[in-house]
Design an enzyme around this catalytic site. Structure first.
Site, PDB file in Angstrom:
ATOM      1  CG  HIS A  72       9.805  -6.998  14.177  1.00  0.00           C
ATOM      2  ND1 HIS A  72       9.281  -6.112  13.267  1.00  0.00           N
ATOM      3  CD2 HIS A  72      10.722  -6.303  14.884  1.00  0.00           C
ATOM      4  CE1 HIS A  72       9.865  -4.932  13.403  1.00  0.00           C
ATOM      5  NE2 HIS A  72      10.754  -5.033  14.376  1.00  0.00           N
ATOM      6  CE1 TYR A 201       4.120  -6.341   4.218  1.00  0.00           C
ATOM      7  CE2 TYR A 201       4.112  -6.519   6.616  1.00  0.00           C
ATOM      8  CZ  TYR A 201       4.713  -6.762   5.391  1.00  0.00           C
ATOM      9  OH  TYR A 201       5.924  -7.424   5.343  1.00  0.00           O
ATOM     10  N   PRO A 293       8.080  -8.377  -3.207  1.00  0.00           N
ATOM     11  CG  PRO A 293       8.657  -6.120  -3.046  1.00  0.00           C
ATOM     12  CD  PRO A 293       8.244  -7.164  -4.035  1.00  0.00           C
ATOM     13  CE  LYS A 297       7.487 -15.727   3.353  1.00  0.00           C
ATOM     14  NZ  LYS A 297       7.894 -15.977   4.734  1.00  0.00           N
ATOM     15  CE1 TYR A 385       5.270 -10.456   6.602  1.00  0.00           C
ATOM     16  CE2 TYR A 385       6.599 -10.963   8.530  1.00  0.00           C
ATOM     17  CZ  TYR A 385       6.235 -10.096   7.522  1.00  0.00           C
ATOM     18  OH  TYR A 385       6.849  -8.867   7.429  1.00  0.00           O
TER      19      TYR A 385
END
Length: 394
Positions: A72, A201, A293, A297, A385
């Protein structure tokens, strides 16, 4: 029995450490209180940083992750009814993440350990760690009505938040930091195609939602729910209806529903225990820290802990140097606290808090608007990220 490193816990952290040690010619025995089937049956994370992929490659278990994992290059942030893409690959200088389920990682590591004929003790009862403050630590347990003892040079505590290793540290030697969030994630795993080819998100007035996946045919979806909620309060039909309410029109149109393979509620917390070394006992992964979550991580932090520990043991046995052992806790905690900060910030940004009301919602939307229009802010998100690099320097 005797070995060089006793590893407590056969989750991905313990198994990865065992495999890395094997590549360096270091003996290790893994002791796990649960069955192998139970360990494999745990539904967990599925977004791997490049650091984690690199460690899987060094352990010789990356083939299936490369073949079946989904690279991704971006994520999408949804707020005020519209989606905005963060180009992780471009903003981070070429890094990406790989979607590959933790269950699959565990499976690959188990298969590799079995193929190498390495010792793993499953269903070990009453596991105890002893004498780790001296030069001859040992581990005891019971299995099939028999008492067992393993003598070793070091003990690696990879046994999770509720494990025996952190609980065995003398009172006063450990300091903990914790933040418990007033909500949880109601998660559903279903054999339906993902609503989008990248993670979404969502920040909405109804609460947070996440659209994720494990493959091109299996999806993982989450809804923010109050911390008092129960999974029994939800039917799968109610879940799909509420998820649709938190999506934009295009995503809603592409949402495919179906039966749940698994449905559960996970609480959210931030937790760190310091230090992560006590004599010859080393904590790694969830035994030392928990992250919400939101930032993906948890598994990645466990992998980096293991990477530091593997290098420390390799230096000890190969170069007769204890520098890695002596700096293990400080190196891990520097990376841990950075990941904790990012996970706390991203959680605070994307979720609706019960005490902030409409003003808090407007502040989140303003920050999100700044985030997508500021290259500097987007770059900071992308760098965190995809995962910060590991530091093996002095």
């Amino acid at each position: 029995m005797r070995t060089q490193v006793a590893i407590i816990g056969a989750g991905p952290a313990g198994l990865l450490l065992g495999q890395l040690l094997h590549t360096s010619g270091i003996e290790a025995v893994i002791i796990e209180q649960r069955s192998a089937d139970y360990v494999l049956g745990r539904i967990r994370a599925g977004v791997l940083e490049q650091v984690t992929m690199d460690l899987l490659e060094k352990a010789g278990v990356s083939a299936r992750a490369h073949a079946q994992g989904l690279p991704h290059d971006g994520i999408e942030l949804l707020f005020k009814g519209a989606r905005h893409r963060i180009d992780l690959h471009a903003l981070s200088g070429g890094s990406r993440v790989t979607v590959y389920g933790q269950t699959e990682v565990t499976h690959d590591l188990m298969d590799a350990r079995a193929a190498a004929g390495l010792t793993t003790v499953y269903e070990a009862a009453n596991v105890r760690v002893h004498d780790f403050d001296g030069s001859q630590p040992r581990v005891t347990w019971e299995k099939d009505g028999q008492a067992h003892e393993l003598r070793c040079d070091f003990i690696a505590g990879c046994d999770g938040y509720h494990g025996v290793c952190r609980a065995s540290v003398p009172e006063g030697a450990l300091k903990t930091y914790e933040r418990v969030y007033p909500f949880g994630w109601l998660g559903v795993l279903a054999d339906v195609p993902p609503v989008s080819h990248e993670l979404i998100y969502a920040n909405t007035e109804r609460g947070f939602a996440l659209c994720s996946m494990r493959s091109t045919t299996r999806s993982r979806y989450y809804l923010q729910v109050p911390d008092t909620d129960k999974v029994e309060n939800w039917s799968i039909e109610q879940f799909w209806a509420e998820l649709a309410n938190r999506l934009d029109p295009e995503a809603r149109e592409h949402l495919v529903t179906g039966p749940a393979l698994e449905m559960s509620i996970a609480p959210l917390r931030s937790f760190v225990a310091e230090p992560m070394r006590f004599g010859r006992l080393f904590l790694a992964g969830d035994a030392a820290h928990i992250v919400p979550p939101t930032g993906a991580k948890g598994l990645n932090l466990a992998a980096s802990d293991v990477g530091y520990l593997w290098n420390a043991f390799a230096d000890h046995y190969g170069d007769k140097s204890n520098a890695g052992i002596d700096t293990y806790s400080d190196r891990c905690l520097r990376r841990v606290w950075r990941a904790e900060r990012f996970s706390w910030w991203f959680t605070s940004l994307m979720h609706r808090f019960p005490d902030t009301g409409e003003f808090g919602q407007k502040m989140q939307e303003a920050e999100l608007d700044y985030l997508i229009h500021s290259r500097a802010a987007s770059t900071a998100l992308a760098e965190n990220y995809v995962g910060l690099p590991m530091d093996f320097g002095a």
